[in-house]
Motif scaffolding. Structure first.
Motif, PDB file in Angstrom:
ATOM      1  N   GLN A  44     -34.187 -84.944 -37.177  1.00  0.00           N
ATOM      2  CA  GLN A  44     -34.846 -84.977 -35.866  1.00  0.00           C
ATOM      3  C   GLN A  44     -34.174 -83.977 -34.931  1.00  0.00           C
ATOM      4  OE1 GLN A  44     -34.503 -88.620 -33.499  1.00  0.00           O
ATOM      5  NE2 GLN A  44     -36.537 -88.236 -32.624  1.00  0.00           N
ATOM      6  N   ARG A  62     -33.443 -92.273 -45.292  1.00  0.00           N
ATOM      7  CA  ARG A  62     -34.661 -93.021 -45.598  1.00  0.00           C
ATOM      8  C   ARG A  62     -34.589 -93.534 -47.028  1.00  0.00           C
ATOM      9  NH1 ARG A  62     -34.800 -93.174 -41.045  1.00  0.00           N
ATOM     10  NH2 ARG A  62     -36.287 -92.328 -39.557  1.00  0.00           N
ATOM     11  N   ASN A 119     -24.664 -89.781 -39.108  1.00  0.00           N
ATOM     12  CA  ASN A 119     -24.243 -91.128 -38.721  1.00  0.00           C
ATOM     13  C   ASN A 119     -23.253 -91.691 -39.728  1.00  0.00           C
ATOM     14  OD1 ASN A 119     -26.092 -92.008 -36.354  1.00  0.00           O
ATOM     15  ND2 ASN A 119     -27.474 -91.012 -37.828  1.00  0.00           N
ATOM     16  N   ASP A 180     -22.281 -93.073 -30.400  1.00  0.00           N
ATOM     17  CA  ASP A 180     -23.707 -93.377 -30.508  1.00  0.00           C
ATOM     18  C   ASP A 180     -24.053 -94.601 -29.666  1.00  0.00           C
ATOM     19  OD1 ASP A 180     -26.268 -93.105 -31.436  1.00  0.00           O
ATOM     20  OD2 ASP A 180     -25.764 -93.393 -33.552  1.00  0.00           O
ATOM     21  N   GLU A 240     -39.427 -90.322 -24.792  1.00  0.00           N
ATOM     22  CA  GLU A 240     -40.787 -90.431 -25.337  1.00  0.00           C
ATOM     23  C   GLU A 240     -41.848 -89.762 -24.477  1.00  0.00           C
ATOM     24  OE1 GLU A 240     -41.300 -94.627 -26.128  1.00  0.00           O
ATOM     25  OE2 GLU A 240     -40.216 -94.459 -28.046  1.00  0.00           O
ATOM     26  N   TYR A 259     -39.137 -88.914 -29.576  1.00  0.00           N
ATOM     27  CA  TYR A 259     -40.464 -88.637 -30.127  1.00  0.00           C
ATOM     28  C   TYR A 259     -41.208 -87.597 -29.302  1.00  0.00           C
ATOM     29  CZ  TYR A 259     -39.820 -92.846 -32.989  1.00  0.00           C
ATOM     30  OH  TYR A 259     -39.359 -93.777 -33.882  1.00  0.00           O
TER      31      TYR A 259
HETATM   32  P1  C2E Z   1     -29.456 -94.340 -34.387  1.00  0.00           P
HETATM   33  O1  C2E Z   1     -28.361 -93.571 -35.023  1.00  0.00           O
HETATM   34  O2  C2E Z   1     -29.278 -94.764 -32.981  1.00  0.00           O
HETATM   35  O3  C2E Z   1     -30.745 -93.435 -34.585  1.00  0.00           O
HETATM   36  C1  C2E Z   1     -31.804 -93.344 -33.655  1.00  0.00           C
HETATM   37  C2  C2E Z   1     -32.997 -94.144 -34.117  1.00  0.00           C
HETATM   38  O4  C2E Z   1     -34.019 -94.077 -33.119  1.00  0.00           O
HETATM   39  C3  C2E Z   1     -33.639 -93.614 -35.392  1.00  0.00           C
HETATM   40  O5  C2E Z   1     -34.198 -94.734 -36.080  1.00  0.00           O
HETATM   41  C4  C2E Z   1     -34.741 -92.709 -34.851  1.00  0.00           C
HETATM   42  O6  C2E Z   1     -35.797 -92.516 -35.772  1.00  0.00           O
HETATM   43  C5  C2E Z   1     -35.184 -93.510 -33.674  1.00  0.00           C
HETATM   44  N1  C2E Z   1     -35.801 -92.691 -32.611  1.00  0.00           N
HETATM   45  C6  C2E Z   1     -35.596 -91.380 -32.320  1.00  0.00           C
HETATM   46  N2  C2E Z   1     -36.320 -91.011 -31.243  1.00  0.00           N
HETATM   47  C7  C2E Z   1     -37.006 -92.099 -30.844  1.00  0.00           C
HETATM   48  C8  C2E Z   1     -37.950 -92.357 -29.777  1.00  0.00           C
HETATM   49  O7  C2E Z   1     -38.295 -91.487 -28.973  1.00  0.00           O
HETATM   50  N3  C2E Z   1     -38.438 -93.627 -29.684  1.00  0.00           N
HETATM   51  C9  C2E Z   1     -38.076 -94.625 -30.559  1.00  0.00           C
HETATM   52  N4  C2E Z   1     -38.629 -95.831 -30.392  1.00  0.00           N
HETATM   53  N5  C2E Z   1     -37.199 -94.421 -31.562  1.00  0.00           N
HETATM   54  C10 C2E Z   1     -36.661 -93.174 -31.699  1.00  0.00           C
HETATM   55  P2  C2E Z   1     -33.947 -94.935 -37.656  1.00  0.00           P
HETATM   56  O8  C2E Z   1     -34.006 -93.616 -38.364  1.00  0.00           O
HETATM   57  O9  C2E Z   1     -34.869 -96.021 -38.107  1.00  0.00           O
HETATM   58  O10 C2E Z   1     -32.454 -95.431 -37.747  1.00  0.00           O
HETATM   59  C11 C2E Z   1     -32.048 -96.662 -37.191  1.00  0.00           C
HETATM   60  C12 C2E Z   1     -30.546 -96.800 -37.235  1.00  0.00           C
HETATM   61  O11 C2E Z   1     -30.106 -96.898 -38.607  1.00  0.00           O
HETATM   62  C13 C2E Z   1     -29.805 -95.609 -36.641  1.00  0.00           C
HETATM   63  O12 C2E Z   1     -29.763 -95.694 -35.243  1.00  0.00           O
HETATM   64  C14 C2E Z   1     -28.466 -95.766 -37.309  1.00  0.00           C
HETATM   65  O13 C2E Z   1     -27.704 -96.753 -36.655  1.00  0.00           O
HETATM   66  C15 C2E Z   1     -28.848 -96.259 -38.700  1.00  0.00           C
HETATM   67  N6  C2E Z   1     -28.919 -95.083 -39.591  1.00  0.00           N
HETATM   68  C16 C2E Z   1     -29.951 -94.237 -39.805  1.00  0.00           C
HETATM   69  N7  C2E Z   1     -29.602 -93.258 -40.668  1.00  0.00           N
HETATM   70  C17 C2E Z   1     -28.308 -93.482 -40.990  1.00  0.00           C
HETATM   71  C18 C2E Z   1     -27.364 -92.808 -41.850  1.00  0.00           C
HETATM   72  O14 C2E Z   1     -27.635 -91.746 -42.458  1.00  0.00           O
HETATM   73  N8  C2E Z   1     -26.120 -93.377 -41.961  1.00  0.00           N
HETATM   74  C19 C2E Z   1     -25.772 -94.515 -41.274  1.00  0.00           C
HETATM   75  N9  C2E Z   1     -24.531 -95.005 -41.429  1.00  0.00           N
HETATM   76  N10 C2E Z   1     -26.630 -95.163 -40.446  1.00  0.00           N
HETATM   77  C20 C2E Z   1     -27.882 -94.644 -40.309  1.00  0.00           C
END
Ligand code: C2E
Ligand code: CA
Ligand code: CA
Ligand code: CA
Length: 278
Positions: A44, A62, A119, A180, A240, A259
């Motif tokens: 992103q 993912r 992350n 974060d 957003e 987004y």
């Molecule tokens: P995070 O690190 O705080 O990542 C941001 C999350 O917000 C991501 O969800 C992203 O897709 C989402 N997001 C970005 N922009 C927007 C927006 O404008 N609106 C909304 N509603 N959401 C937005 P995602 O990808 O589902 O990841 C959720 C969490 O899972 C992440 O929060 C992080 O804590 C964890 N995660 C994701 N990828 C990794 C990774 O590679 N390693 C680790 N350890 N944790 C991960």
């Protein structure tokens, strides 16, 4: 049942038994998923304000499960933290993201993102020798350390100890550190006194209502002042709308993610959209 509830106060009940079984199954399937290549990374953009031009990128994992379909990292990362698979998965994530960054730089030069965020979870950070895992990933991929940002949550470094030592060891490699979900922890400002942070990712909850006069806007303003005062880089998360972006810029934010600017997408879509649109 959601995997994130009830873990800390487990009493016997058939429902919780189901949940334990479900987590065990998910763990076994993650193991298989790792071995058969079911995980992939999406990317992103993190953009400059007010231009919207991509400067950095955040990598997000993912899991495309053959029967369950898409499984959210919010569901499987906590399970991987519990059963320890996060260590192996995290190593793969780090290497994949670094290798991708190096490939973009080779292919697109100045049009490639300048830095990439990865992350890292609490368990990874607490694992002995984590800084060596990072050093190995840098060496194996040819990743410039100063272009890597490791994103850690406040809870992962809260309480000091091994996690803060790990952060210091990573910094000694030349890698940057981001806090974060900044502002949502129990001691957000206190941590800034003890943890050597470079980037503050201001949580979406402060961005959501930033256009309405009220406490969210006041806090968003205070956080950018703290960030600037400490010489840190602030990134507003979860932007957003164009209105939010404009207001954040007015408050002094120079970087944003959300987004409105671009959703996380996989290669080669990311290359097609984000890189060539610049
Ligand atoms: P995070 O690190 O705080 O990542 C941001 C999350 O917000 C991501 O969800 C992203 O897709 C989402 N997001 C970005 N922009 C927007 C927006 O404008 N609106 C909304 N509603 N959401 C937005 P995602 O990808 O589902 O990841 C959720 C969490 O899972 C992440 O929060 C992080 O804590 C964890 N995660 C994701 N990828 C990794 C990774 O590679 N390693 C680790 N350890 N944790 C991960
Ligand atoms: Ca993050
Ligand atoms: Ca975040
Ligand atoms: Ca989060």
């Amino acid at each position: 049942a959601k995997a994130s509830t009830g873990r800390h106060h487990r009493r016997y009940s058939p429902e919780l038994d189901d949940q334990a079984g479900e987590e065990a199954r998910l763990g076994v399937e993650m193991r298989m998923g790792l071995d058969t290549g079911q995980f992939r990374m999406v990317y992103q953009p993190i953009v400059g304000l007010p231009t919207g031009r991509m400067l950095y990128v955040e990598s997000l994992v993912r899991w495309q499960h053959p029967e369950r379909g898409f499984v959210s990292p919010a569901d499987f990362i906590p399970v991987a933290e519990q059963n320890g698979l996060i260590v192996e998965l995290g190593e793969w994530i780090l290497r994949t993201a670094c290798a991708q960054f190096v490939a973009w730089t080779a292919e697109h030069g100045a049009d490639a993102p300048l830095r990439i965020s990865v992350n890292v979870s609490a368990r990874q950070l607490a694992e002995p020798g984590f800084a060596e895992v990072v050093a190995d990933a840098l060496a194996a991929t040819g990743m410039p350390p100063e272009d890597l940002i490791v994103e850690v949550t406040e809870t992962a470094v809260f309480g000091g100890g091994v996690a803060v030592q790990a952060v210091q060891d990573i910094k000694a490699l030349g890698v940057r550190i981001a806090l974060d979900d900044f502002g949502t922890g129990h001691s957000s400002l206190g941590l800034l006194q003890t943890v050597p942070v470079d980037v503050l990712k201001v949580d979406k909850s402060f961005v959501d209502n930033v256009t309405m006069a009220g406490r969210h806007a006041v806090i968003a303003t205070a956080l950018i002042q703290v960030s600037n005062g400490l010489g840190l880089t602030a990134v507003a998360e979860g932007v957003e709308t164009a209105e939010q972006a404009a207001e954040l810029h007015r408050l002094g934010y120079q970087l944003a993610q959300g987004y409105h600017f671009g959703r996380p997408v996989a290669e080669p879509d990311f290359r097609g959209a984000a890189l060539t649109a610049r």
